[in-house]
Scaffold this motif. Sequence first.
Motif, short mmCIF file in Angstrom:
data_model
loop_
_atom_site.label_atom_id
_atom_site.label_comp_id
_atom_site.label_asym_id
_atom_site.label_seq_id
_atom_site.Cartn_x
_atom_site.Cartn_y
_atom_site.Cartn_z
N ALA B 185 33.47 50.27 45.68
CA ALA B 185 33.61 50.51 47.24
C ALA B 185 35.07 50.75 47.78
N LEU B 186 35.75 51.05 46.71
CA LEU B 186 37.20 51.45 47.18
C LEU B 186 37.67 52.80 46.83
N ASP B 187 38.60 53.39 47.58
CA ASP B 187 39.14 54.54 47.39
C ASP B 187 40.21 54.51 46.04
N PRO B 188 40.49 55.89 45.30
CA PRO B 188 41.14 55.83 44.20
C PRO B 188 42.28 54.83 44.25
N GLU B 189 43.09 54.93 45.42
CA GLU B 189 44.36 54.35 45.35
C GLU B 189 44.12 52.87 45.31
N LEU B 190 43.28 52.16 46.21
CA LEU B 190 43.01 50.88 46.25
C LEU B 190 42.27 50.45 44.81
N THR B 191 41.58 51.15 44.40
CA THR B 191 40.85 50.97 42.89
C THR B 191 42.17 50.67 41.89
N GLY B 192 43.21 51.65 42.13
CA GLY B 192 44.40 51.42 41.05
C GLY B 192 44.73 50.00 40.99
N GLU B 193 45.13 49.13 42.31
CA GLU B 193 45.54 47.89 42.41
C GLU B 193 44.58 47.04 41.95
N VAL B 194 43.28 47.09 42.07
CA VAL B 194 42.77 46.22 41.82
C VAL B 194 42.43 46.17 40.09
N LEU B 195 41.99 47.28 39.76
CA LEU B 195 42.16 47.35 38.15
C LEU B 195 43.65 46.86 37.57
N LYS B 196 44.67 47.01 38.29
CA LYS B 196 45.80 46.46 37.61
C LYS B 196 45.76 45.04 37.62
N VAL B 197 45.23 44.28 38.47
CA VAL B 197 45.16 42.97 38.30
C VAL B 197 44.23 42.51 37.10
N ILE B 198 43.05 43.23 37.01
CA ILE B 198 42.30 42.86 36.17
C ILE B 198 42.70 43.03 34.62
N LYS B 199 43.40 43.97 34.68
CA LYS B 199 44.26 44.48 33.28
C LYS B 199 45.08 43.20 33.06
N GLU B 200 45.81 42.82 33.92
CA GLU B 200 46.74 41.64 33.71
C GLU B 200 46.17 40.52 33.15
N LEU B 201 44.68 40.21 33.72
CA LEU B 201 43.93 39.11 33.45
C LEU B 201 43.66 38.98 32.05
N ALA B 202 43.14 40.59 31.57
CA ALA B 202 42.72 40.71 30.25
C ALA B 202 44.20 40.56 29.27
N ASP B 203 45.20 40.98 29.73
CA ASP B 203 46.62 40.52 28.92
C ASP B 203 46.81 39.12 28.74
N LYS B 204 46.12 38.25 29.66
CA LYS B 204 46.36 36.69 29.70
C LYS B 204 45.05 36.08 28.74
N LYS B 205 44.24 37.18 28.28
CA LYS B 205 43.01 36.59 27.44
C LYS B 205 42.18 35.98 28.13
N THR B 206 41.98 36.40 29.37
CA THR B 206 40.79 35.84 30.41
C THR B 206 39.34 36.36 29.82
N THR B 207 38.60 35.72 29.41
CA THR B 207 37.03 36.29 28.95
C THR B 207 36.37 36.77 30.10
N MET B 208 36.12 38.24 30.11
CA MET B 208 35.67 39.02 31.16
C MET B 208 34.48 39.65 31.03
N ILE B 209 33.66 40.08 31.77
CA ILE B 209 32.39 41.08 31.54
C ILE B 209 32.53 41.85 32.62
N ILE B 210 32.91 43.36 32.43
CA ILE B 210 33.15 44.18 33.56
C ILE B 210 31.96 45.39 33.73
N VAL B 211 31.19 45.12 34.83
CA VAL B 211 30.36 46.36 34.97
C VAL B 211 31.19 47.50 35.68
N THR B 212 31.54 48.70 35.28
CA THR B 212 32.12 49.36 35.96
C THR B 212 31.80 50.96 35.57
#
Lengths: 227, 261
Positions: B185-212
């Motif tokens: 539901a986000l434009d490309p710029e806003l998409t980037g900021e959300v993906l960035k925090v998800i990436k940070e969570l991944a780096d912290k070894k958060t178990t995640m399932i991402i439909v994308t």
Amino acid sequence: MELIMEQMPIVIRSLNSGFLQTLKLFFVTLVGSVPLGLVIAFGSMSRFKPLNCLTRIFVWIIRGTPLMIQLMIVFYFPGLVFHNQIWRGMDGRFTAAAVAFIINYACYFSVIYRGGIQGVPVGQEEAGLVLGMTKRQIFFKVKLLQMIKRIVPPMSNEIITLVKDTSLATTIAVQEIIWAGESFAKGSQGISGAIWPLFFTAVYYLVFSGVLTVLLGWLERKLEYFR
Amino acid sequence: MAILEVEHISKNFEDTEVLKDISFSLEKGEVLSIIGSSGSGKTTFLRCLNFLEQPDTGVIRVGGETLFDASVRQSQQEAEIRRKRLHFGLVFQSFNLFPQYTALGNVMLARELLAKEQPDYKARKKEIYQEIEEEAKALLRQMGLGERMENYPHQLSGGQCQRVAIARALALKPDILCFDEPTSALDPELTGEVLKVIKELADKKTTMIIVTHEMAFAHDVASKVIFMDEGMILEQGTPQEVFEHTQQERTKQFLSRYTNG
């Protein structure tokens, strides 16, 4: 003009006591129909088909016929059909009017409530569920305020309409303000053929609906902090 | 041991089979990306994990505990389901923030309500509240929203809303955090900021399932990719296996739309 000034104190006293009845009918109707409307709203949303159908037909009949007719039916029906006039005296007339008004307005309110309840996106409930909230918590902590926000504008409309609809009670001789005003045209307390008291009642309605408009507007603005 | 085991999940909506025999497992700290075209059952699958839908067959186990088994008739007590749900968090495509609460209020609400069920709640009320507030604030700061805590959702951008929603899900410390097309539901710029925090969570070894539908993101962040088509898992493996050494024709066809477009 001089004559009017002379008649003024008598008329005002009479109109005031009539308006007291108007106010009483207004508040009794609100107090009765606001919760009854919720019951009807839940009935019309019930998954139990017969109940759902019945309430919807009932709402259709009430919204589809004039309130004035409903008033007369409520008032005259018991006496005509069962030969038992249950609405005795002034209090009886008032009660009959209140019953008709409460039923009528509850039906209008029920439709507004239903819109408010169904207007809250499903996502709100799902978000609450996923966060481990109970259905009860979701209703009270998440959905209720959003519903109230949705129903305030249409409810304000109905409430303002109710102020003026109370005048219909004059048809079954409830002594509210219109009845009081008209009495001076027919002849009362030494005044007859005076039409201005009836016109003057409009001022009462105008002032009262003005006060309500301000109050309801304030409530609406109170709820503007979220969207 | 796998933190999540899914065996033979299937689900029908009246006559249409939405999920057919879905099985896979996920290790703690892994990030699973589920890709596939719209209507392939990805969202329904996430909804099954979060008990928003009930599968017709199959078993779901978290950390060895069977949360759902279609072959056992369970008393579907609300309290029971609520407890099981807390193993999972879900971030929605449309955020579904509560509009009448601030960002901070959104993150705190469910925790506060849960805390009321603690036996020592009455005695430690203030303490518990402060604890919850501190954690919520820390989460919002982690999401880059330190300045936005007192704002209401309508005062926030879509990207900020979605980050609040992520913080809200994390506040309950789920074992597995699920995302249902978090950036669609986000434009490309806003998409980037959300993906960035998800990436940070991944780096912290958060178990995640991402439909994308963000293929590049799935490629970079996921440790495991599942390609779903018509309710089935057609292909699964590491990002390299699925994206670079694609086995199935259907997967190739699907992926070509992204590489060419």
